[in-house]
Design a protein around this motif. Structure first.
Motif, mmCIF file in Angstrom:
data_model
loop_
_atom_site.group_PDB
_atom_site.id
_atom_site.type_symbol
_atom_site.label_atom_id
_atom_site.label_comp_id
_atom_site.label_asym_id
_atom_site.label_seq_id
_atom_site.Cartn_x
_atom_site.Cartn_y
_atom_site.Cartn_z
ATOM 1 N N ASP A 8 -0.851 1.680 -0.602
ATOM 2 C CA ASP A 8 -0.390 2.577 0.450
ATOM 3 C C ASP A 8 -1.152 2.244 1.736
ATOM 4 O O ASP A 8 -2.118 1.486 1.710
ATOM 5 C CB ASP A 8 -0.647 4.033 0.051
ATOM 6 C CG ASP A 8 0.266 5.017 0.775
ATOM 7 O OD1 ASP A 8 1.019 4.605 1.687
ATOM 8 O OD2 ASP A 8 0.227 6.216 0.429
ATOM 9 N N GLU A 9 -0.721 2.838 2.825
ATOM 10 C CA GLU A 9 -1.431 2.649 4.087
ATOM 11 C C GLU A 9 -2.835 3.229 3.991
ATOM 12 O O GLU A 9 -3.095 4.157 3.227
ATOM 13 C CB GLU A 9 -0.683 3.358 5.216
ATOM 14 C CG GLU A 9 0.651 2.762 5.541
ATOM 15 C CD GLU A 9 1.371 3.516 6.649
ATOM 16 O OE1 GLU A 9 0.885 4.579 7.092
ATOM 17 O OE2 GLU A 9 2.427 3.044 7.058
ATOM 18 N N SER A 10 -3.729 2.706 4.805
ATOM 19 C CA SER A 10 -5.080 3.244 4.872
ATOM 20 C C SER A 10 -5.052 4.624 5.529
ATOM 21 O O SER A 10 -4.353 4.815 6.525
ATOM 22 C CB SER A 10 -5.986 2.328 5.694
ATOM 23 O OG SER A 10 -7.228 2.957 5.936
ATOM 24 N N TYR A 67 -5.206 -6.733 5.580
ATOM 25 C CA TYR A 67 -4.338 -7.688 4.905
ATOM 26 C C TYR A 67 -3.729 -8.585 5.975
ATOM 27 O O TYR A 67 -2.914 -8.136 6.777
ATOM 28 C CB TYR A 67 -3.254 -6.915 4.145
ATOM 29 C CG TYR A 67 -2.376 -7.766 3.259
ATOM 30 C CD1 TYR A 67 -2.686 -7.962 1.919
ATOM 31 C CD2 TYR A 67 -1.220 -8.356 3.762
ATOM 32 C CE1 TYR A 67 -1.860 -8.721 1.107
ATOM 33 C CE2 TYR A 67 -0.397 -9.122 2.954
ATOM 34 C CZ TYR A 67 -0.719 -9.292 1.629
ATOM 35 O OH TYR A 67 0.088 -10.040 0.832
ATOM 36 N N LEU A 119 -4.576 -1.047 -2.370
ATOM 37 C CA LEU A 119 -3.491 -1.857 -1.810
ATOM 38 C C LEU A 119 -2.107 -1.331 -2.177
ATOM 39 O O LEU A 119 -1.142 -2.100 -2.263
ATOM 40 C CB LEU A 119 -3.619 -3.330 -2.247
ATOM 41 C CG LEU A 119 -4.863 -4.061 -1.789
ATOM 42 C CD1 LEU A 119 -4.927 -5.450 -2.404
ATOM 43 C CD2 LEU A 119 -4.918 -4.149 -0.272
ATOM 44 N N THR A 176 -10.509 1.104 4.010
ATOM 45 C CA THR A 176 -9.454 0.190 4.445
ATOM 46 C C THR A 176 -9.668 -1.227 3.934
ATOM 47 O O THR A 176 -10.772 -1.755 3.987
ATOM 48 C CB THR A 176 -9.403 0.147 5.992
ATOM 49 O OG1 THR A 176 -9.227 1.475 6.471
ATOM 50 C CG2 THR A 176 -8.276 -0.731 6.495
ATOM 51 N N TYR A 196 -4.363 -1.343 4.602
ATOM 52 C CA TYR A 196 -4.048 -0.704 3.332
ATOM 53 C C TYR A 196 -5.252 0.067 2.804
ATOM 54 O O TYR A 196 -6.396 -0.195 3.184
ATOM 55 C CB TYR A 196 -3.631 -1.758 2.287
ATOM 56 C CG TYR A 196 -2.285 -2.352 2.578
ATOM 57 C CD1 TYR A 196 -1.115 -1.708 2.183
ATOM 58 C CD2 TYR A 196 -2.172 -3.556 3.267
ATOM 59 C CE1 TYR A 196 0.124 -2.257 2.463
ATOM 60 C CE2 TYR A 196 -0.934 -4.106 3.552
ATOM 61 C CZ TYR A 196 0.214 -3.447 3.145
ATOM 62 O OH TYR A 196 1.437 -3.989 3.431
#
Length: 122
Positions: A99-101, A113, A97, A110, A93
């Protein structure tokens, strides 16, 4: 939101592929918890503190090392603890936290998780 510090023991080099960088970062995170968030499911929580401690110890040790998929990013696996199958998965993420990295190989962008759950909860 989370601490982006990664131990100086993590060595990434320019000649590593993105998958190799993620292997190193994921293994380090699974073993130390540095650079991310660890979430346990309600089913794992209900097993009790001693069992959760055992799960975390096994994930950080040989059982965790053996549970990763060969050649992959070492972001998913299963271990056995007290005759139960425990599944785990690492997702990437952004720092908020939400959205995607944008680049999972960059610890500054990043947050890893780690989700740990009973196989029956998957």
């Amino acid at each position: 939101m989370t601490d982006s510090k990664i131990s100086s023991h993590v060595k990434l080099t320019a000649d590593m592929s993105p998958a190799q960088k993620n292997q190193v970062l994921n293994d380090h995170f699974r073993k130390t918890g540095e650079g991310g968030v660890v979430m346990i499911s309600m089913g794992v929580h209900l097993l009790g503190r001693a069992t959760v401690d055992m799960i975390m110890k096994q994930l950080a040790g040989d059982a965790g090392d053996k549970s990763v998929e060969p050649g992959g990013e070492h972001d998913v696996g299963s271990i056995k603890v007290n005759n139960r199958t425990i599944d785990w998965e690492i997702n990437y993420y952004n720092k908020d936290l939400d959205d995607e990295s944008p680049d999972p190989t960059d610890p500054q962008q990043t947050t890893r998780y780690l989700a740990i759950l009973l196989s029956t909860e998957y």
